[in-house]
Design a protein around this motif. Structure first.
Motif, PDB file in Angstrom:
ATOM      1  N   PHE A  49     -23.926   5.438  59.267  1.00 23.53           N
ATOM      2  CA  PHE A  49     -24.789   4.361  59.751  1.00 23.53           C
ATOM      3  C   PHE A  49     -25.942   4.523  60.560  1.00 23.53           C
ATOM      4  O   PHE A  49     -25.564   5.776  61.323  1.00 23.53           O
ATOM      5  N   SER A  50     -27.182   4.216  60.525  1.00 20.57           N
ATOM      6  CA  SER A  50     -27.977   4.214  61.437  1.00 20.57           C
ATOM      7  C   SER A  50     -28.818   2.903  61.677  1.00 20.57           C
ATOM      8  O   SER A  50     -28.875   1.954  60.863  1.00 20.57           O
ATOM      9  N   THR A  51     -29.075   2.618  62.989  1.00 18.53           N
ATOM     10  CA  THR A  51     -29.973   1.470  63.573  1.00 18.53           C
ATOM     11  C   THR A  51     -31.322   1.515  63.075  1.00 18.53           C
ATOM     12  O   THR A  51     -32.213   0.619  63.484  1.00 18.53           O
ATOM     13  N   THR A  52     -31.848   2.801  62.567  1.00 16.60           N
ATOM     14  CA  THR A  52     -33.079   2.814  62.308  1.00 16.60           C
ATOM     15  C   THR A  52     -33.434   3.325  60.919  1.00 16.60           C
ATOM     16  O   THR A  52     -32.662   4.104  60.489  1.00 16.60           O
ATOM     17  N   SER A  53     -34.366   3.033  60.290  1.00 18.08           N
ATOM     18  CA  SER A  53     -34.755   3.440  58.761  1.00 18.08           C
ATOM     19  C   SER A  53     -35.275   4.748  58.851  1.00 18.08           C
ATOM     20  O   SER A  53     -35.508   5.192  57.734  1.00 18.08           O
ATOM     21  N   SER A  54     -35.591   5.052  60.073  1.00 16.79           N
ATOM     22  CA  SER A  54     -36.281   6.561  60.095  1.00 16.79           C
ATOM     23  C   SER A  54     -35.120   7.630  59.688  1.00 16.79           C
ATOM     24  O   SER A  54     -35.396   8.833  59.874  1.00 16.79           O
ATOM     25  N   VAL A  55     -33.902   7.368  60.107  1.00 17.19           N
ATOM     26  CA  VAL A  55     -32.795   8.315  59.834  1.00 17.19           C
ATOM     27  C   VAL A  55     -32.046   7.713  58.613  1.00 17.19           C
ATOM     28  O   VAL A  55     -31.648   6.782  58.383  1.00 17.19           O
ATOM     29  N   GLU A  56     -32.117   8.613  57.374  1.00 18.82           N
ATOM     30  CA  GLU A  56     -31.486   8.189  56.148  1.00 18.82           C
ATOM     31  C   GLU A  56     -30.076   8.566  56.259  1.00 18.82           C
ATOM     32  O   GLU A  56     -29.415   9.493  57.024  1.00 18.82           O
ATOM     33  N   VAL A  57     -29.116   7.454  55.604  1.00 16.03           N
ATOM     34  CA  VAL A  57     -27.854   7.611  55.686  1.00 16.03           C
ATOM     35  C   VAL A  57     -27.556   8.376  54.526  1.00 16.03           C
ATOM     36  O   VAL A  57     -28.177   8.415  53.239  1.00 16.03           O
ATOM     37  N   GLY A  58     -26.503   9.433  54.524  1.00 17.76           N
ATOM     38  CA  GLY A  58     -25.941  10.061  53.441  1.00 17.76           C
ATOM     39  C   GLY A  58     -25.522  11.814  54.333  1.00 17.76           C
ATOM     40  O   GLY A  58     -25.613  11.900  55.225  1.00 17.76           O
ATOM     41  N   PRO A  59     -25.142  12.518  53.182  1.00 18.21           N
ATOM     42  CA  PRO A  59     -24.801  13.897  53.720  1.00 18.21           C
ATOM     43  C   PRO A  59     -26.078  14.815  54.039  1.00 18.21           C
ATOM     44  O   PRO A  59     -27.210  14.469  53.732  1.00 18.21           O
ATOM     45  N   LEU A  60     -26.015  15.661  54.975  1.00 19.61           N
ATOM     46  CA  LEU A  60     -26.773  16.441  55.620  1.00 19.61           C
ATOM     47  C   LEU A  60     -26.540  17.942  55.041  1.00 19.61           C
ATOM     48  O   LEU A  60     -25.432  18.283  55.131  1.00 19.61           O
ATOM     49  N   VAL A  61     -27.453  18.768  55.060  1.00 13.93           N
ATOM     50  CA  VAL A  61     -27.433  20.319  54.470  1.00 13.93           C
ATOM     51  C   VAL A  61     -28.243  20.960  55.544  1.00 13.93           C
ATOM     52  O   VAL A  61     -29.293  20.762  55.894  1.00 13.93           O
ATOM     53  N   GLY A  62     -27.710  21.992  56.285  1.00 16.92           N
ATOM     54  CA  GLY A  62     -28.333  22.844  57.234  1.00 16.92           C
ATOM     55  C   GLY A  62     -27.369  23.796  58.061  1.00 16.92           C
ATOM     56  O   GLY A  62     -26.210  24.118  57.469  1.00 16.92           O
ATOM     57  N   PRO A  63     -27.933  24.467  58.870  1.00 12.24           N
ATOM     58  CA  PRO A  63     -27.081  25.483  59.627  1.00 12.24           C
ATOM     59  C   PRO A  63     -26.054  24.771  60.440  1.00 12.24           C
ATOM     60  O   PRO A  63     -26.100  23.596  60.894  1.00 12.24           O
ATOM     61  N   LEU A  64     -25.123  25.643  60.662  1.00 11.08           N
ATOM     62  CA  LEU A  64     -23.837  25.088  61.530  1.00 11.08           C
ATOM     63  C   LEU A  64     -24.220  24.896  62.866  1.00 11.08           C
ATOM     64  O   LEU A  64     -25.072  25.780  63.442  1.00 11.08           O
ATOM     65  N   VAL A  65     -24.001  23.852  63.513  1.00  8.33           N
ATOM     66  CA  VAL A  65     -24.174  23.816  64.790  1.00  8.33           C
ATOM     67  C   VAL A  65     -22.634  23.230  65.598  1.00  8.33           C
ATOM     68  O   VAL A  65     -22.175  22.583  64.853  1.00  8.33           O
ATOM     69  N   ARG A  95     -22.417  -3.923  56.372  1.00  9.92           N
ATOM     70  CA  ARG A  95     -22.016  -2.361  56.195  1.00  9.92           C
ATOM     71  C   ARG A  95     -20.953  -2.056  57.155  1.00  9.92           C
ATOM     72  O   ARG A  95     -20.234  -1.218  56.884  1.00  9.92           O
ATOM     73  N   LEU A  96     -21.069  -2.423  58.461  1.00 10.73           N
ATOM     74  CA  LEU A  96     -20.157  -2.206  59.509  1.00 10.73           C
ATOM     75  C   LEU A  96     -18.745  -2.747  58.983  1.00 10.73           C
ATOM     76  O   LEU A  96     -17.850  -1.626  59.307  1.00 10.73           O
ATOM     77  N   ALA A  97     -18.448  -3.532  58.581  1.00 12.04           N
ATOM     78  CA  ALA A  97     -17.124  -4.168  58.172  1.00 12.04           C
ATOM     79  C   ALA A  97     -16.467  -3.122  57.145  1.00 12.04           C
ATOM     80  O   ALA A  97     -15.331  -2.854  57.290  1.00 12.04           O
ATOM     81  N   ALA A  98     -17.590  -2.729  56.194  1.00 11.51           N
ATOM     82  CA  ALA A  98     -16.823  -1.772  55.041  1.00 11.51           C
ATOM     83  C   ALA A  98     -16.641  -0.521  55.637  1.00 11.51           C
ATOM     84  O   ALA A  98     -15.637   0.011  55.325  1.00 11.51           O
ATOM     85  N   LEU A  99     -17.755  -0.143  56.657  1.00 12.98           N
ATOM     86  CA  LEU A  99     -17.068   1.226  57.340  1.00 12.98           C
ATOM     87  C   LEU A  99     -15.856   1.300  58.253  1.00 12.98           C
ATOM     88  O   LEU A  99     -14.889   2.088  58.129  1.00 12.98           O
ATOM     89  N   ARG A 100     -15.378   0.335  58.885  1.00 14.55           N
ATOM     90  CA  ARG A 100     -14.319  -0.060  59.283  1.00 14.55           C
ATOM     91  C   ARG A 100     -13.127   0.211  58.438  1.00 14.55           C
ATOM     92  O   ARG A 100     -12.022   0.651  58.868  1.00 14.55           O
TER      93      ARG A 100
END
Length: 104
Positions: free
Chosen positions: A56-72, A1-6
């Motif tokens: 990309f995430s090194t842990t399964s507890s963080v989902e890969v994909g878009p986020l929706v929420g307030p601006l920070v 996956r990292l090679a594809a991201l590069r």
């Protein structure tokens, strides 16, 4: 996956280091390259990282994909797809800070 991201994100193959921020107290590192950022949490508590999308995430507890929420962050006004991702201790994420159509 990292090679594809590069291949998909030329910012990741840029030979310059980028902009690094170190939080010695929280034991966190952020490396920014254009709209992308790598967040590494070496601390003992969860860390909220601003993001529009987790690539990309090194842990399964963080989902890969878009986020929706307030601006920070430094941008003023609402941004669709902006939010916070909780990075647990000992984990790292690669995030996009803004969606491609929102970059100026």
């Amino acid at each position: 996956r990292l090679a594809a991201l590069r291949r998909e994100h030329p910012e990741l193959t840029e030979p310059r280091f980028g902009h690094a921020t170190v939080d010695e107290t929280g034991r966190r590192l952020t490396l920014e390259r254009g709209p992308l950022a790598i967040g590494l949490n070496l601390g003992d508590a969860d860390w909220q990282v601003p993001a529009a999308e987790v690539l990309f995430s090194t842990t399964s507890s963080v989902e890969v994909g878009p986020l929706v929420g307030p601006l920070v962050g430094p941008v003023v006004g609402p941004v669709v797809g902006a939010g916070l991702v909780d990075v647990p201790p000992g984990a790292a994420v690669l995030v996009r800070r803004a969606r491609p159509e929102e970059r100026r």
